[in-house]
Write a protein that holds these residues in place. Structure first.
Motif, PDB file in Angstrom:
ATOM      1  N   GLY A  56       0.810  -1.217   0.000  1.00 29.37           N
ATOM      2  CA  GLY A  56       0.000   0.000   0.000  1.00 29.37           C
ATOM      3  C   GLY A  56       0.837   1.257   0.000  1.00 29.37           C
ATOM      4  N   THR A  57       1.869   1.275   0.811  1.00 34.91           N
ATOM      5  CA  THR A  57       2.763   2.438   0.875  1.00 34.91           C
ATOM      6  C   THR A  57       3.500   2.615  -0.441  1.00 34.91           C
ATOM      7  N   TYR A  59       2.762   1.563  -3.442  1.00 36.41           N
ATOM      8  CA  TYR A  59       1.872   1.946  -4.537  1.00 36.41           C
ATOM      9  C   TYR A  59       1.436   3.398  -4.411  1.00 36.41           C
ATOM     10  N   ALA A  60       1.093   3.822  -3.204  1.00 42.36           N
ATOM     11  CA  ALA A  60       0.661   5.210  -2.995  1.00 42.36           C
ATOM     12  C   ALA A  60       1.782   6.191  -3.335  1.00 42.36           C
ATOM     13  N   GLY A  64       1.656   8.760  -6.392  1.00 46.65           N
ATOM     14  CA  GLY A  64       1.769  10.171  -6.028  1.00 46.65           C
ATOM     15  C   GLY A  64       2.882  10.872  -6.783  1.00 46.65           C
ATOM     16  N   LEU A 100       4.259   9.417   4.186  1.00 47.85           N
ATOM     17  CA  LEU A 100       4.359   7.949   4.132  1.00 47.85           C
ATOM     18  C   LEU A 100       5.793   7.492   4.318  1.00 47.85           C
TER      19      LEU A 100
END
Length: 104
Positions: A56-57, A59-60, A64, A100
Motif C-alpha cells: 500500500g505504501t 503503490y501510494a 503520487g 508515508l
C-alpha cells in the motif's frame, strides 16, 4: 535502496503517462515506444521496491510521484493549465508522499 528505486519508478510513471498522451492512441511510433519501455521499467521498479516496502505504501508513493510529475510536465510544457488550487493540491500529494516515507 528500495526507496530510491521507488522514486525513480514513480518518475518513469510520469514518462510513460506523458508518452501515452503524445502517442495519439498508439498511432505515433516514438511516443509509443517510449511508453512501452518506460511502463515496463516503471512496473519492474515498483515490483522490486515492494520486496522491502509494504504494498500500500509503495503503490501510494509511486502513484503520487507519477501523478505529480505528470501534472508538472504538463504545466511546464503549457499543455496543462496552472492555478493556485492545482498547486496547493499537488503540494498536498507531495506532503502525503513525504508523510508515508516518514512513518514507514
Amino acid at each position: 535502496m528500495s526507496w530510491i528505486v521507488l522514486v525513480l519508478s514513480g518518475a518513469l510513471e510520469a514518462v510513460w503517462a506523458t508518452a501515452l498522451g503524445r502517442s495519439e492512441g498508439f498511432t505515433r511510433l516514438i511516443p509509443s515506444l517510449v511508453f512501452a519501455v518506460a511502463s515496463v521499467l516503471s512496473m519492474w521498479g515498483l515490483a522490486w521496491a515492494m520486496r522491502d516496502l509494504p504494498t500500500g505504501t509503495a503503490y501510494a508513493v509511486w502513484v503520487g510521484i507519477g501523478a505529480t510529475l505528470t501534472v508538472l510536465v504538463g504545466i511546464v510544457t503549457g499543455t496543462e493549465p496552472v492555478s493556485l488550487a492545482k498547486v496547493v493540491f499537488l503540494a498536498m500529494i507531495v506532503g502525503g508522499v513525504i508523510g508515508l516515507k516518514l512513518v514507514g
